[in-house]
Design an enzyme around this catalytic site. Structure first.
Site, PDB file in Angstrom:
ATOM      1  N   ASP A  25      -9.329  -4.432 -18.650  1.00 38.21           N
ATOM      2  CA  ASP A  25      -9.252  -3.428 -19.722  1.00 38.21           C
ATOM      3  C   ASP A  25      -9.251  -4.153 -21.055  1.00 38.21           C
ATOM      4  O   ASP A  25      -9.118  -5.372 -21.099  1.00 38.21           O
ATOM      5  CB  ASP A  25      -7.940  -2.619 -19.573  1.00 38.21           C
ATOM      6  CG  ASP A  25      -6.719  -3.535 -19.639  1.00 38.21           C
ATOM      7  OD1 ASP A  25      -6.225  -3.778 -20.752  1.00 38.21           O
ATOM      8  OD2 ASP A  25      -6.280  -4.033 -18.580  1.00 38.21           O
ATOM      9  N   GLY A  65      -5.795  -8.045 -19.870  1.00 35.81           N
ATOM     10  CA  GLY A  65      -6.405  -7.275 -20.952  1.00 35.81           C
ATOM     11  C   GLY A  65      -7.206  -8.203 -21.857  1.00 35.81           C
ATOM     12  O   GLY A  65      -6.759  -9.298 -22.177  1.00 35.81           O
ATOM     13  N   GLU A  71      -4.604  -8.009  -6.088  1.00 34.65           N
ATOM     14  CA  GLU A  71      -5.209  -9.221  -6.641  1.00 34.65           C
ATOM     15  C   GLU A  71      -5.330 -10.341  -5.603  1.00 34.65           C
ATOM     16  O   GLU A  71      -6.027 -11.327  -5.826  1.00 34.65           O
ATOM     17  CB  GLU A  71      -4.386  -9.723  -7.837  1.00 34.65           C
ATOM     18  CG  GLU A  71      -4.444  -8.803  -9.033  1.00 34.65           C
ATOM     19  CD  GLU A  71      -3.464  -9.215 -10.124  1.00 34.65           C
ATOM     20  OE1 GLU A  71      -3.863  -9.242 -11.288  1.00 34.65           O
ATOM     21  OE2 GLU A  71      -2.297  -9.500  -9.798  1.00 34.65           O
ATOM     22  N   MET A 131       0.888 -10.427 -18.105  1.00 30.12           N
ATOM     23  CA  MET A 131       2.344 -10.339 -18.027  1.00 30.12           C
ATOM     24  C   MET A 131       3.006 -11.448 -17.198  1.00 30.12           C
ATOM     25  O   MET A 131       4.210 -11.389 -16.961  1.00 30.12           O
ATOM     26  CB  MET A 131       2.737  -8.957 -17.477  1.00 30.12           C
ATOM     27  CG  MET A 131       2.191  -7.825 -18.351  1.00 30.12           C
ATOM     28  SD  MET A 131       2.450  -6.158 -17.707  1.00 30.12           S
ATOM     29  CE  MET A 131       4.211  -5.987 -17.820  1.00 30.12           C
ATOM     30  N   GLU A 132       2.229 -12.434 -16.747  1.00 31.05           N
ATOM     31  CA  GLU A 132       2.830 -13.468 -15.886  1.00 31.05           C
ATOM     32  C   GLU A 132       2.427 -14.901 -16.214  1.00 31.05           C
ATOM     33  O   GLU A 132       3.196 -15.848 -15.943  1.00 31.05           O
ATOM     34  CB  GLU A 132       2.464 -13.224 -14.395  1.00 31.05           C
ATOM     35  CG  GLU A 132       2.915 -11.885 -13.827  1.00 31.05           C
ATOM     36  CD  GLU A 132       1.950 -10.750 -14.131  1.00 31.05           C
ATOM     37  OE1 GLU A 132       0.790 -11.054 -14.487  1.00 31.05           O
ATOM     38  OE2 GLU A 132       2.347  -9.578 -14.044  1.00 31.05           O
TER      39      GLU A 132
HETATM   40  N1  SAH Z   1       1.870   0.714 -13.166  1.00 31.82           N
HETATM   41  C1  SAH Z   1       0.877  -0.336 -13.133  1.00 31.82           C
HETATM   42  C2  SAH Z   1       1.360  -1.496 -13.974  1.00 31.82           C
HETATM   43  C3  SAH Z   1       0.356  -2.594 -14.096  1.00 31.82           C
HETATM   44  S1  SAH Z   1       0.921  -3.788 -15.196  1.00 31.82           S
HETATM   45  C4  SAH Z   1       0.710  -0.750 -11.682  1.00 31.82           C
HETATM   46  O1  SAH Z   1       1.715  -0.897 -10.996  1.00 31.82           O
HETATM   47  O2  SAH Z   1      -0.446  -0.920 -11.257  1.00 31.82           O
HETATM   48  C5  SAH Z   1      -0.567  -4.673 -15.486  1.00 31.82           C
HETATM   49  C6  SAH Z   1      -0.817  -5.882 -14.628  1.00 31.82           C
HETATM   50  O3  SAH Z   1      -2.124  -6.368 -14.898  1.00 31.82           O
HETATM   51  C7  SAH Z   1       0.097  -7.054 -14.931  1.00 31.82           C
HETATM   52  O4  SAH Z   1       0.295  -7.823 -13.778  1.00 31.82           O
HETATM   53  C8  SAH Z   1      -0.643  -7.829 -16.035  1.00 31.82           C
HETATM   54  O5  SAH Z   1      -0.575  -9.222 -15.840  1.00 31.82           O
HETATM   55  C9  SAH Z   1      -2.104  -7.379 -15.929  1.00 31.82           C
HETATM   56  N2  SAH Z   1      -2.679  -6.733 -17.123  1.00 31.82           N
HETATM   57  C10 SAH Z   1      -3.900  -6.157 -17.123  1.00 31.82           C
HETATM   58  N3  SAH Z   1      -4.176  -5.606 -18.319  1.00 31.82           N
HETATM   59  C11 SAH Z   1      -3.100  -5.835 -19.112  1.00 31.82           C
HETATM   60  C12 SAH Z   1      -2.781  -5.473 -20.462  1.00 31.82           C
HETATM   61  N4  SAH Z   1      -3.612  -4.758 -21.208  1.00 31.82           N
HETATM   62  N5  SAH Z   1      -1.577  -5.863 -20.962  1.00 31.82           N
HETATM   63  C13 SAH Z   1      -0.730  -6.565 -20.190  1.00 31.82           C
HETATM   64  N6  SAH Z   1      -0.976  -6.912 -18.906  1.00 31.82           N
HETATM   65  C14 SAH Z   1      -2.146  -6.548 -18.356  1.00 31.82           C
END
Ligand code: SAH
Length: 230
Positions: free
Chosen positions: A198, A78, A12, A174-175
């Site tokens: 997504d 998301g 990012e 998530m942040e």
């Molecule tokens: N194993 C994956 C985990 C990604 S977590 C990896 O390491 O690539 C997803 C990240 O994208 C987080 O930083 C969150 O902020 C964001 N994100 C994107 N789509 C999301 C969703 N549907 N739910 C929660 N966070 C999402």
């Protein structure tokens, strides 16, 4: 004026770091803080890692150690509402921690008990300048409203229905809310700008992999436009 820029994941921040003229790097709490000039501004740009704890620690370090004046969080998220699609931009005007739950005491879901606010409001001027940046990128669909954050990758249609009904959220990640929370405690103006990777439904992890590059491109484009005009 120094602007702190936080992203959760390397991918990012990649484009941004490649365009930054780096003056100094400092490692704190296992995070690399990149100080330098970016698109006409003094910035500290940092990858904080995934989730609310990493992002809150990062925002606190930006506040305490780098004395940033503003914080901008960019990245992917998301989409919750049906009208929001991968690549679209969501500018938060407020954020809530959707996994905070003391409902047994009669509190609303998301309410942090004993705190004087339910949501963390983004700085009006930063929201305005993000909006303007989007106006200059007419090919991108833009939404403004609430983003909710929790320590969960949402990939479940029932969960997004709940997030939409309970919080009227446009997007989840998530942040953002924990960065907002930290900035609120430190009195630092902030904004969260995300692009959709997504639709947080079943199969979201597949979409996430597919659309993250385009979402990163779009959120970086908005940030660039914004900083060039600040
Ligand atoms: N194993 C994956 C985990 C990604 S977590 C990896 O390491 O690539 C997803 C990240 O994208 C987080 O930083 C969150 O902020 C964001 N994100 C994107 N789509 C999301 C969703 N549907 N739910 C929660 N966070 C999402």
């Amino acid at each position: 004026m120094i602007i702190g820029i936080i992203a959760a994941m390397n991918e990012e921040l990649e484009i941004l770091l490649s365009e930054m003229s780096l003056e100094e790097t400092k490692v704190k709490a296992n995070m690399t803080f990149n100080k330098g000039k970016l698109w006409g501004n003094d910035v500290v740009a940092v990858v904080c890692g995934i989730g609310k704890v990493n992002s809150a620690i990062c925002a606190q370090i930006l506040a305490s150690e780098f004395q940033v004046d503003k914080v901008i969080n960019v990245g992917v998220a998301g989409g919750i509402s049906k009208e929001i699609h991968p690549g679209d931009i969501v500018i938060a005007d407020n954020l809530v921690e959707h996994d905070m739950d003391t409902t047994s005491f009669g509190d609303d879901p998301g309410q942090i008990p004993r705190m004087d606010t339910f949501d963390f409001k983004c700085d009006i001027e930063l929201v305005e300048s993000a909006k303007k940046a989007c106006d200059n990128n007419k090919d991108l669909n833009t939404f403004i409203g609430r983003i909710v954050s929790g320590d969960v990758f949402v990939a479940d249609i029932e969960k997004i229905k709940w997030l939409e009904k309970e919080f009227k959220a446009l997007s989840c990640e998530m942040e953002g809310a924990s960065i907002a929370h930290t900035c609120y405690l430190n009195n630092i103006p902030f904004v969260v700008i995300r692009s959709i990777s997504d639709n947080a439904n079943n199969g979201a992890h597949m979409d996430f992999q597919k659309f993250t590059p385009i979402a990163v491109k779009n959120s970086t484009a908005i940030l660039k436009e914004m900083l060039l005009n600040m």
